[in-house]
Design a protein around this motif. Structure first.
Motif, PDB file in Angstrom:
ATOM      1  N   MET A   1       5.509 -29.761   6.297  1.00 49.31           N
ATOM      2  CA  MET A   1       5.283 -28.444   5.707  1.00 49.31           C
ATOM      3  C   MET A   1       6.589 -27.659   5.678  1.00 49.31           C
ATOM      4  O   MET A   1       7.367 -27.734   6.633  1.00 49.31           O
ATOM      5  CB  MET A   1       4.242 -27.676   6.533  1.00 49.31           C
ATOM      6  CG  MET A   1       2.863 -28.304   6.556  1.00 49.31           C
ATOM      7  SD  MET A   1       1.646 -27.182   7.279  1.00 49.31           S
ATOM      8  CE  MET A   1       2.342 -26.934   8.912  1.00 49.31           C
ATOM      9  N   PRO A   2       6.854 -26.891   4.624  1.00 54.15           N
ATOM     10  CA  PRO A   2       8.082 -26.088   4.544  1.00 54.15           C
ATOM     11  C   PRO A   2       8.149 -25.068   5.674  1.00 54.15           C
ATOM     12  O   PRO A   2       7.135 -24.482   6.058  1.00 54.15           O
ATOM     13  CB  PRO A   2       7.958 -25.407   3.180  1.00 54.15           C
ATOM     14  CG  PRO A   2       7.006 -26.253   2.405  1.00 54.15           C
ATOM     15  CD  PRO A   2       6.044 -26.805   3.399  1.00 54.15           C
ATOM     16  N   TYR A   3       9.362 -24.868   6.184  1.00 53.77           N
ATOM     17  CA  TYR A   3       9.585 -23.938   7.293  1.00 53.77           C
ATOM     18  C   TYR A   3      10.520 -22.836   6.807  1.00 53.77           C
ATOM     19  O   TYR A   3      11.603 -23.104   6.284  1.00 53.77           O
ATOM     20  CB  TYR A   3      10.212 -24.685   8.469  1.00 53.77           C
ATOM     21  CG  TYR A   3      10.258 -23.909   9.772  1.00 53.77           C
ATOM     22  CD1 TYR A   3       9.291 -24.125  10.750  1.00 53.77           C
ATOM     23  CD2 TYR A   3      11.275 -22.993  10.028  1.00 53.77           C
ATOM     24  CE1 TYR A   3       9.330 -23.441  11.952  1.00 53.77           C
ATOM     25  CE2 TYR A   3      11.321 -22.295  11.228  1.00 53.77           C
ATOM     26  CZ  TYR A   3      10.346 -22.520  12.184  1.00 53.77           C
ATOM     27  OH  TYR A   3      10.395 -21.850  13.384  1.00 53.77           O
ATOM     28  N   CYS A   4      10.109 -21.585   6.970  1.00 53.61           N
ATOM     29  CA  CYS A   4      10.888 -20.453   6.483  1.00 53.61           C
ATOM     30  C   CYS A   4      12.134 -20.249   7.342  1.00 53.61           C
ATOM     31  O   CYS A   4      12.060 -20.254   8.570  1.00 53.61           O
ATOM     32  CB  CYS A   4      10.032 -19.184   6.501  1.00 53.61           C
ATOM     33  SG  CYS A   4      10.918 -17.714   5.931  1.00 53.61           S
ATOM     34  N   LEU A   5      13.283 -20.056   6.690  1.00 54.50           N
ATOM     35  CA  LEU A   5      14.552 -19.902   7.396  1.00 54.50           C
ATOM     36  C   LEU A   5      14.900 -18.446   7.667  1.00 54.50           C
ATOM     37  O   LEU A   5      15.969 -18.160   8.227  1.00 54.50           O
ATOM     38  CB  LEU A   5      15.677 -20.565   6.590  1.00 54.50           C
ATOM     39  CG  LEU A   5      15.582 -22.088   6.479  1.00 54.50           C
ATOM     40  CD1 LEU A   5      16.660 -22.626   5.545  1.00 54.50           C
ATOM     41  CD2 LEU A   5      15.705 -22.734   7.845  1.00 54.50           C
ATOM     42  N   ASN A   6      14.043 -17.523   7.310  1.00 48.05           N
ATOM     43  CA  ASN A   6      14.261 -16.111   7.626  1.00 48.05           C
ATOM     44  C   ASN A   6      14.124 -15.923   9.139  1.00 48.05           C
ATOM     45  O   ASN A   6      13.038 -16.125   9.693  1.00 48.05           O
ATOM     46  CB  ASN A   6      13.241 -15.246   6.887  1.00 48.05           C
ATOM     47  CG  ASN A   6      13.391 -13.770   7.204  1.00 48.05           C
ATOM     48  OD1 ASN A   6      14.274 -13.353   7.955  1.00 48.05           O
ATOM     49  ND2 ASN A   6      12.503 -12.961   6.624  1.00 48.05           N
ATOM     50  N   PRO A   7      15.208 -15.540   9.845  1.00 48.57           N
ATOM     51  CA  PRO A   7      15.142 -15.408  11.304  1.00 48.57           C
ATOM     52  C   PRO A   7      14.099 -14.394  11.778  1.00 48.57           C
ATOM     53  O   PRO A   7      13.624 -14.478  12.912  1.00 48.57           O
ATOM     54  CB  PRO A   7      16.552 -14.932  11.683  1.00 48.57           C
ATOM     55  CG  PRO A   7      17.415 -15.332  10.538  1.00 48.57           C
ATOM     56  CD  PRO A   7      16.549 -15.235   9.323  1.00 48.57           C
ATOM     57  N   PHE A  20       7.721 -20.181  -1.982  1.00 51.60           N
ATOM     58  CA  PHE A  20       8.102 -18.959  -1.286  1.00 51.60           C
ATOM     59  C   PHE A  20       7.238 -18.793  -0.040  1.00 51.60           C
ATOM     60  O   PHE A  20       6.070 -19.200  -0.016  1.00 51.60           O
ATOM     61  CB  PHE A  20       7.960 -17.750  -2.199  1.00 51.60           C
ATOM     62  CG  PHE A  20       8.844 -17.814  -3.415  1.00 51.60           C
ATOM     63  CD1 PHE A  20      10.155 -17.363  -3.357  1.00 51.60           C
ATOM     64  CD2 PHE A  20       8.375 -18.352  -4.598  1.00 51.60           C
ATOM     65  CE1 PHE A  20      10.980 -17.440  -4.475  1.00 51.60           C
ATOM     66  CE2 PHE A  20       9.185 -18.430  -5.726  1.00 51.60           C
ATOM     67  CZ  PHE A  20      10.495 -17.978  -5.662  1.00 51.60           C
ATOM     68  N   CYS A  21       7.834 -18.217   0.999  1.00 52.03           N
ATOM     69  CA  CYS A  21       7.126 -18.032   2.266  1.00 52.03           C
ATOM     70  C   CYS A  21       5.925 -17.108   2.062  1.00 52.03           C
ATOM     71  O   CYS A  21       6.056 -16.004   1.506  1.00 52.03           O
ATOM     72  CB  CYS A  21       8.076 -17.447   3.315  1.00 52.03           C
ATOM     73  SG  CYS A  21       7.292 -17.134   4.918  1.00 52.03           S
ATOM     74  N   MET A  22       4.768 -17.524   2.542  1.00 50.25           N
ATOM     75  CA  MET A  22       3.552 -16.741   2.380  1.00 50.25           C
ATOM     76  C   MET A  22       3.550 -15.508   3.281  1.00 50.25           C
ATOM     77  O   MET A  22       2.759 -14.582   3.068  1.00 50.25           O
ATOM     78  CB  MET A  22       2.322 -17.609   2.667  1.00 50.25           C
ATOM     79  CG  MET A  22       2.141 -18.767   1.703  1.00 50.25           C
ATOM     80  SD  MET A  22       0.613 -19.674   1.983  1.00 50.25           S
ATOM     81  CE  MET A  22      -0.617 -18.420   1.580  1.00 50.25           C
ATOM     82  N   ASN A  23       4.449 -15.489   4.282  1.00 50.39           N
ATOM     83  CA  ASN A  23       4.489 -14.354   5.206  1.00 50.39           C
ATOM     84  C   ASN A  23       5.513 -13.299   4.792  1.00 50.39           C
ATOM     85  O   ASN A  23       5.224 -12.111   4.728  1.00 50.39           O
ATOM     86  CB  ASN A  23       4.796 -14.845   6.621  1.00 50.39           C
ATOM     87  CG  ASN A  23       4.874 -13.702   7.625  1.00 50.39           C
ATOM     88  OD1 ASN A  23       3.916 -12.957   7.798  1.00 50.39           O
ATOM     89  ND2 ASN A  23       6.021 -13.550   8.270  1.00 50.39           N
ATOM     90  N   LYS A  26      10.406 -15.121   1.430  1.00 48.01           N
ATOM     91  CA  LYS A  26      11.716 -15.752   1.242  1.00 48.01           C
ATOM     92  C   LYS A  26      11.581 -17.086   0.519  1.00 48.01           C
ATOM     93  O   LYS A  26      10.627 -17.835   0.732  1.00 48.01           O
ATOM     94  CB  LYS A  26      12.404 -15.964   2.594  1.00 48.01           C
ATOM     95  CG  LYS A  26      13.748 -16.683   2.484  1.00 48.01           C
ATOM     96  CD  LYS A  26      14.434 -16.815   3.833  1.00 48.01           C
ATOM     97  CE  LYS A  26      15.668 -17.702   3.754  1.00 48.01           C
ATOM     98  NZ  LYS A  26      16.649 -17.243   2.756  1.00 48.01           N
ATOM     99  N   ASN A  27      12.563 -17.387  -0.333  1.00 55.77           N
ATOM    100  CA  ASN A  27      12.609 -18.686  -0.999  1.00 55.77           C
ATOM    101  C   ASN A  27      12.739 -19.778   0.048  1.00 55.77           C
ATOM    102  O   ASN A  27      13.612 -19.721   0.925  1.00 55.77           O
ATOM    103  CB  ASN A  27      13.806 -18.726  -1.954  1.00 55.77           C
ATOM    104  CG  ASN A  27      13.750 -19.917  -2.893  1.00 55.77           C
ATOM    105  OD1 ASN A  27      13.229 -20.965  -2.541  1.00 55.77           O
ATOM    106  ND2 ASN A  27      14.302 -19.753  -4.080  1.00 55.77           N
ATOM    107  N   LEU A  28      11.869 -20.777   0.002  1.00 57.17           N
ATOM    108  CA  LEU A  28      11.850 -21.839   1.009  1.00 57.17           C
ATOM    109  C   LEU A  28      12.849 -22.951   0.724  1.00 57.17           C
ATOM    110  O   LEU A  28      13.012 -23.857   1.553  1.00 57.17           O
ATOM    111  CB  LEU A  28      10.436 -22.435   1.108  1.00 57.17           C
ATOM    112  CG  LEU A  28       9.354 -21.474   1.615  1.00 57.17           C
ATOM    113  CD1 LEU A  28       7.979 -22.110   1.473  1.00 57.17           C
ATOM    114  CD2 LEU A  28       9.610 -21.084   3.064  1.00 57.17           C
TER     115      LEU A  28
END
Length: 500
Positions: A1-7, A20-23, A26-28
């Motif tokens: 599953m894609p993991y969001c890189l937004n800290p 795009f992150c569902m939360n 951010k572009n995944l």
């Protein structure tokens, strides 16, 4: 599953197929090419992720995200310089099967990213904690694998500056994959003369290009305090500094004790040999002590020079040492036995397995093990059988060898003499024996009653970490019907030696 890189993202895990992150939105996909899958590590400088390279059909890769926790501008500048240095050095070094390949380096959304080859395996620090201290053969294996890498980077004017167990990974690729990777770089180890690779050197963030001028100029202290050479602690680094750190790494793996506690400041000397749980050969001790010399002029001048000493294995007759010794045979008249001992002492397990077969076939004047008869086995001198067995036993600290296999065979109720009328009993024991020493594996993993299938020979484990009795293997692999004959011959030879 894609993991969001937004800290700052609180829910970084996303469903498959999302862009795009569902939360946080951010572009995944970095640059539309690289997609993180899971977090595999983090520290003061940033985070590392397992990822896939969409531009290479989803091939696995690793993403390093620069995320330092510094507020001071000077520290931030140095941190950025180190991160950029890793990309620069990996790019300059090009392709090598034991160095992670640099795929890309760029900035995006205010962060710096480095994408490189994913190295699957565990580092030697973790291996030490899990399996305990290393034995002599494992240190030979490590040196034989890592020294060519150091020579490679030093030839290209690069000093790693942070050699330590954490930065050496035992690669978990299977043997054929390793050969394929090594073949891509057209690289062969000067010691083994084969493309087999076990260890990968990682973390070039501290690496530095050197010239005659820059190597002698005082600079920033970089490296791990327990492992750095004295001159490096003063802000200077040379290729010999990496050799010193490799020596410290070896004595730590042999003792499991912090290098700080292996040096006695009062007497100004290393006391690592006094801390060993199991003695090692003088040959290896001399090599390690020279790597650990505080004065650069007393140290090895290059990794090639260390490799030369590794190859010149001496056979000691000192009964108080743990070196490989075969007192029952005149080695001068048996160069093949001497070659086997040297190969074993360097941890070249597959080469030793093949050489064991070669020795027996030459003495029996046969082309294949399957052609051997019980009469051929009996005609070969007891000195040969005992010498080969003793070499395997001593090199592996009693993990490999025919004597170990005999113990396992008998523990399974196997007999040392079988006739044609009890063949099926023999075959049943042989399958149990093969399962015990790791020559067969379940067809379906993790299922207790899964039927067993034979591993391909090239997929056996040619490492000291293999199951007890795993090696030598090829002899019984091709001549399974000789198991009881060989083990019986060895027992007779051992008894004869004991009675003489």
């Amino acid at each position: 599953m894609p993991y969001c890189l937004n800290p700052s993202c609180q829910k970084p895990n996303n469903p498959e197929g999302g862009r795009f992150c569902m939360n946080c939105g951010k572009n995944l996909q970095l640059k539309g090419l690289y997609e993180a899958i899971s977090l595999i590590g983090q520290g003061g400088m940033g985070r590392a992720f397992q990822a896939k390279d969409l531009g290479r059909l989803g091939q696995p890769c690793a993403i390093k995200q620069f995320l330092p926790q510094f507020q001071e501008s000077e520290l931030m500048k140095k941190a950025i310089a180190l991160f950029e240095s890793e990309a620069a050095q990996l790019k300059a070094l090009g392709s090598h099967p034991q160095i992670p390949e640099l795929i890309a380096y760029f900035g995006e959304d205010g962060c710096l990213y480095l994408v490189q080859e994913l190295i699957e395996g565990e580092n030697l620090y973790i291996e030490l904690q899990r399996n305990g201290i290393f034995i002599e053969a494992q240190i030979y294996e490590l040196l034989a694998n890592i020294l060519p890498v150091l020579q490679f980077i030093h030839d290209r004017q690069v000093i790693h500056r942070d050699i330590k167990p954490d930065n050496i990974i035992r690669c978990s690729l299977t043997a054929p994959e390793l050969v394929q990777e090594a073949g891509k770089a057209n690289y062969q180890s000067p010691i083994t003369n084969s493309p087999q690779v076990n260890f990968v050197l990682v973390d070039f963030g501290a690496a530095k290009a050197f010239t005659t001028d820059t190597a002698n100029r005082t600079g920033t202290l970089i490296g791990s305090a327990e492992y750095i050479a004295p001159e490096q602690a003063r802000g200077k680094a040379f290729p010999q500094s990496d050799l010193y750190s490799l020596g410290v790494t070896c004595i730590y793996l042999l003792t499991g004790i912090s290098p700080f506690d292996l040096y006695d400041d009062e007497s100004d000397r290393w006391i690592w040999r006094e801390k060993l749980q199991t003695p090692i050969s003088n040959h290896l001790a001399v090599i390690l002590n020279r790597l650990l010399e505080r004065a650069i002029s007393n140290r090895y001048s290059s990794a090639n020079e260390v490799m030369h000493d590794l190859q010149s294995v001496t056979i000691s007759s000192d009964n108080n040492s743990n070196s490989l010794e075969v007192s029952c045979i005149n080695l001068h008249n048996s160069p093949q036995i001497k070659k086997l001992i040297e190969s074993l002492n360097l941890g070249q397990w597959q080469e030793s397995d093949l050489l064991t077969n070669t020795i027996i076939l030459e003495l029996a004047n046969k082309n294949r093990i399957a052609e051997l008869t019980s009469n051929d086995i009996d005609q070969i001198s007891c000195d040969i059988w005992v010498a080969i067995d003793q070499a395997w036993m001593q090199a592996s600290n009693n993990r490999f060898g025919w004597s170990i296999q005999k113990q396992i065979w008998k523990s399974l109720s196997g007999r040392l003499i079988y006739e044609e009328n009890n063949y099926w009993e023999f075959a049943k024991i042989y399958e149990k024996f093969a399962d015990r020493v790791g020559w067969r594996k379940p067809r379906w993993l993790n299922l207790e009653f899964s039927p067993k299938i034979w591993r391909k020979y090239e997929n056996l484990t040619f490492s000291i970490s293999a199951p007890r009795g795993h090696l030598p293997s090829l002899f019984f692999w091709e001549g399974f019907n000789l198991v009881d004959t060989v083990l019986y011959r060895l027992e007779i030879c051992r008894q004869s030696q004991d009675n003489s």
